[in-house]
Motif scaffolding. Structure first.
Motif, mmCIF file in Angstrom:
data_model
loop_
_atom_site.group_PDB
_atom_site.id
_atom_site.type_symbol
_atom_site.label_atom_id
_atom_site.label_comp_id
_atom_site.label_asym_id
_atom_site.label_seq_id
_atom_site.Cartn_x
_atom_site.Cartn_y
_atom_site.Cartn_z
ATOM 1 N N SER A 79 -0.722 -44.220 179.020
ATOM 2 C CA SER A 79 -0.052 -45.392 179.576
ATOM 3 C C SER A 79 -0.214 -46.550 178.600
ATOM 4 C CB SER A 79 -0.660 -45.770 180.933
ATOM 5 O OG SER A 79 -0.301 -47.100 181.287
ATOM 6 N N PRO A 80 0.877 -47.082 178.024
ATOM 7 C CA PRO A 80 0.740 -48.215 177.097
ATOM 8 C C PRO A 80 0.055 -49.418 177.733
ATOM 9 C CG PRO A 80 2.944 -47.267 176.954
ATOM 10 C CD PRO A 80 2.275 -46.624 178.134
ATOM 11 N N THR A 81 0.354 -49.674 179.009
ATOM 12 C CA THR A 81 -0.261 -50.817 179.696
ATOM 13 C C THR A 81 -1.762 -50.634 179.803
ATOM 14 O OG1 THR A 81 1.769 -51.191 180.963
ATOM 15 C CG2 THR A 81 -0.257 -52.189 181.793
ATOM 16 N N ASN A 82 -2.204 -49.472 180.273
ATOM 17 C CA ASN A 82 -3.634 -49.216 180.399
ATOM 18 C C ASN A 82 -4.314 -49.146 179.034
ATOM 19 O OD1 ASN A 82 -3.397 -49.112 183.171
ATOM 20 N ND2 ASN A 82 -3.173 -46.885 183.238
ATOM 21 N N PHE A 83 -3.600 -48.630 178.048
ATOM 22 C CA PHE A 83 -4.137 -48.531 176.687
ATOM 23 C C PHE A 83 -4.433 -49.923 176.136
ATOM 24 C CE2 PHE A 83 -3.209 -47.021 172.116
ATOM 25 C CZ PHE A 83 -4.542 -46.694 171.928
ATOM 26 N N LEU A 84 -3.466 -50.829 176.259
ATOM 27 C CA LEU A 84 -3.659 -52.196 175.773
ATOM 28 C C LEU A 84 -4.757 -52.904 176.557
ATOM 29 C CD1 LEU A 84 -2.801 -54.525 173.957
ATOM 30 C CD2 LEU A 84 -1.020 -55.090 175.621
ATOM 31 N N SER A 303 -2.418 -47.007 167.043
ATOM 32 C CA SER A 303 -3.025 -48.336 166.973
ATOM 33 C C SER A 303 -4.547 -48.303 166.845
ATOM 34 C CB SER A 303 -2.616 -49.169 168.188
ATOM 35 O OG SER A 303 -3.003 -48.535 169.393
ATOM 36 N N ASP A 304 -5.213 -47.365 167.496
ATOM 37 C CA ASP A 304 -6.673 -47.306 167.378
ATOM 38 C C ASP A 304 -7.099 -47.060 165.930
ATOM 39 O OD1 ASP A 304 -7.483 -47.920 169.903
ATOM 40 O OD2 ASP A 304 -7.911 -45.870 170.530
ATOM 41 N N GLU A 305 -6.465 -46.080 165.292
ATOM 42 C CA GLU A 305 -6.839 -45.750 163.922
ATOM 43 C C GLU A 305 -6.380 -46.822 162.940
ATOM 44 O OE1 GLU A 305 -8.419 -43.620 160.657
ATOM 45 O OE2 GLU A 305 -8.847 -43.756 162.807
ATOM 46 N N LEU A 306 -5.191 -47.378 163.147
ATOM 47 C CA LEU A 306 -4.730 -48.460 162.278
ATOM 48 C C LEU A 306 -5.630 -49.686 162.408
ATOM 49 C CD1 LEU A 306 -0.849 -48.245 162.748
ATOM 50 C CD2 LEU A 306 -2.160 -47.667 160.696
ATOM 51 N N GLY A 307 -6.080 -49.955 163.620
ATOM 52 C CA GLY A 307 -7.004 -51.077 163.823
ATOM 53 C C GLY A 307 -8.339 -50.834 163.145
ATOM 54 N N ARG A 308 -8.824 -49.607 163.224
ATOM 55 C CA ARG A 308 -10.100 -49.281 162.568
ATOM 56 C C ARG A 308 -9.990 -49.451 161.059
ATOM 57 N NH1 ARG A 308 -12.854 -45.150 160.041
ATOM 58 N NH2 ARG A 308 -10.914 -43.960 159.828
ATOM 59 N N LEU A 309 -8.933 -48.890 160.467
ATOM 60 C CA LEU A 309 -8.754 -49.007 159.028
ATOM 61 C C LEU A 309 -8.547 -50.462 158.604
ATOM 62 C CD1 LEU A 309 -6.445 -45.927 158.337
ATOM 63 C CD2 LEU A 309 -8.865 -46.173 157.726
ATOM 64 N N SER A 310 -7.801 -51.213 159.402
ATOM 65 C CA SER A 310 -7.554 -52.619 159.078
ATOM 66 C C SER A 310 -8.844 -53.422 159.084
ATOM 67 C CB SER A 310 -6.555 -53.220 160.071
ATOM 68 O OG SER A 310 -5.319 -52.558 160.021
ATOM 69 N N ALA A 311 -9.681 -53.193 160.103
ATOM 70 C CA ALA A 311 -10.947 -53.917 160.187
ATOM 71 C C ALA A 311 -11.866 -53.555 159.025
ATOM 72 C CB ALA A 311 -11.626 -53.617 161.525
ATOM 73 N N LEU A 312 -11.935 -52.273 158.695
ATOM 74 C CA LEU A 312 -12.781 -51.856 157.571
ATOM 75 C C LEU A 312 -12.266 -52.421 156.242
ATOM 76 C CD1 LEU A 312 -13.475 -48.119 158.499
ATOM 77 C CD2 LEU A 312 -15.061 -50.049 158.649
ATOM 78 N N LEU A 313 -10.940 -52.464 156.086
ATOM 79 C CA LEU A 313 -10.366 -53.028 154.867
ATOM 80 C C LEU A 313 -10.682 -54.521 154.762
ATOM 81 C CD1 LEU A 313 -8.644 -52.658 152.332
ATOM 82 C CD2 LEU A 313 -6.616 -53.088 153.746
ATOM 83 N N LEU A 314 -10.634 -55.228 155.878
ATOM 84 C CA LEU A 314 -10.920 -56.662 155.876
ATOM 85 C C LEU A 314 -12.377 -56.932 155.514
ATOM 86 C CD1 LEU A 314 -9.426 -59.321 156.445
ATOM 87 C CD2 LEU A 314 -10.250 -59.196 158.793
ATOM 88 N N LEU A 315 -13.260 -56.008 155.877
ATOM 89 C CA LEU A 315 -14.691 -56.151 155.553
ATOM 90 C C LEU A 315 -15.022 -55.627 154.160
ATOM 91 C CD1 LEU A 315 -16.231 -55.021 158.971
ATOM 92 C CD2 LEU A 315 -16.016 -57.362 158.117
ATOM 93 N N HIS A 316 -14.082 -54.934 153.557
ATOM 94 C CA HIS A 316 -14.307 -54.329 152.249
ATOM 95 C C HIS A 316 -14.405 -55.415 151.180
ATOM 96 C CE1 HIS A 316 -14.332 -51.098 149.367
ATOM 97 N NE2 HIS A 316 -13.230 -51.516 148.764
#
Length: 352
Positions: A79-84, A303-316
């Motif tokens: 469910s996109p609503t519950n996921f968000l 979105s979960d994996e893209l968010g994880r990679l984005s956060a790690l890249l920002l901390l890189h």
């Protein structure tokens, strides 16, 4: 199907190859036969009706000895609503603060980034992640416009009879055209099983491939797509044919149109940002500034994996190439700009 099977084998994902007879045995309620899996081709040119026809499969498809690939749980749908809601809950529990608003501008202020929310409201941060997807080029957020093509996308919910029938989520690729480049009605579609929403009614959901997509060139056109009357008229063709396809797929579950006590269909409109590489852009754009945009219609499920990679890249620390994972080159998600970046811009990115 062969390409999907090969990819699953490389990733260690167990799949079952099913014949047409096995499809009918597993899910007799659905019409998953060859006439559905072949090209659900163009509607009549006069655009007045919803008539469709099928054509035979191409020679290159005839060597496939099975009709479908089946992946058991935990594959399925969400469910996109519950996921968000779950993502925001985890974010706030970890100390994040959610601010509802529209970012009007992003600018550098000394060593900090200034996020302008309008009406004199600003947020200052050392690091910023831009994840605005289809709306990225509509605001002064990045120094250069990105190569993004925006297209419309229609999905539809249809009310069905209450049922405990277990139906899988289905992706259909019809005909011999490659996904994403077809000029025929049903190059691909997806179908979700009956789901309960805010009441006791059950609804199935279906979405199409590329045939009904229309380009959007501006923010005004994107807003008009969601709200405008002309967009509603154009969208009726998609809803009409999607409804016809649902009738073929699971006609014995569909509520008949002569029951007017409740609405039978609910259109869902989306805007899809597409990149020339068909990969998302995920990279540093300036010191302390990372953007993840252009998800080509796969943003929600990824979105979960893209968010994880984005956060790690920002901390890189960015002194060494970022490791996106096995067999993924470090430049796999590099951005492509709408206008060529200058040598100075390339120097700036290399210093980050």
């Amino acid at each position: 199907l062969n390409a999907v099977s090969a990819c699953a084998a490389r990733q260690g994902v167990p799949l079952k190859a099913l014949s047409e007879a096995e499809l009918k045995s597993h899910w007799p309620e659905l019409r998953l036969d060859a006439t559905l899996l072949r090209d659900f081709d163009e509607r009549s040119d006069d655009k007045k009706g919803c008539s469709t026809h099928f054509v035979e499969e191409s020679d290159e498809e005839k060597h496939i000895e099975y009709a479908a690939l089946y992946e058991e749980g935990p594959a399925g749908h969400i469910s996109p609503t519950n996921f968000l809601r779950a993502q925001l809950l985890l974010f706030t529990r970890l100390g994040g603060h959610y601010v509802h608003g529209v970012v009007e501008r992003l600018s550098k202020d000394d060593d900090c980034w200034k996020v302008d929310l309008g009406a004199g409201k600003n947020i200052f941060a050392k690091k910023v992640l831009v994840a605005t997807n289809a709306w990225t080029n509509f605001r002064p957020l990045l120094k250069h416009k990105l190569a993004l093509t925006l297209t419309t996308q229609t999905a539809m919910r249809r009310r069905v009879r209450s049922s405990n029938i277990k139906i899988p989520a289905i992706i259909v690729r019809a005909g011999s055209n490659q996904f994403g480049s077809s000029a025929s009605f049903l190059d691909a579609c997806y179908f979700l099983p009956p789901v309960n929403y805010d009441n006791d009614d059950q609804w199935v959901k279906i979405g199409h491939g590329t045939y009904f997509e229309r380009p959007l060139a501006s923010e005004e056109e994107a807003i008009a797509w969601y709200q405008g009357y002309e967009a509603e008229r154009a969208d009726c063709y998609a809803r009409c044919d999607l409804s016809a396809l649902l009738q073929r797929l699971c006609g014995n579950l569909i509520i008949k149109d002569n029951d007017f006590t409740k609405p039978h269909t609910i259109p869902i409109k989306c805007v899809i940002p597409k990149t020339p590489s068909k990969r998302p852009y995920l990279a540093y754009f300036d010191q302390g500034l990372v953007a993840c945009v252009g998800c080509n219609g796969y943003a929600a499920k990824s979105s979960d994996e893209l968010g994880r990679l984005s956060a790690l890249l920002l901390l890189h620390n960015n002194r060494e190439p970022f490791d996106f994972g096995p067999n993924i080159p470090p430049d796999a998600f590099d951005p492509i700009f709408a206008t060529p970046a200058t040598a100075e811009d390339h120097d700036d990115r290399s210093r980050r």
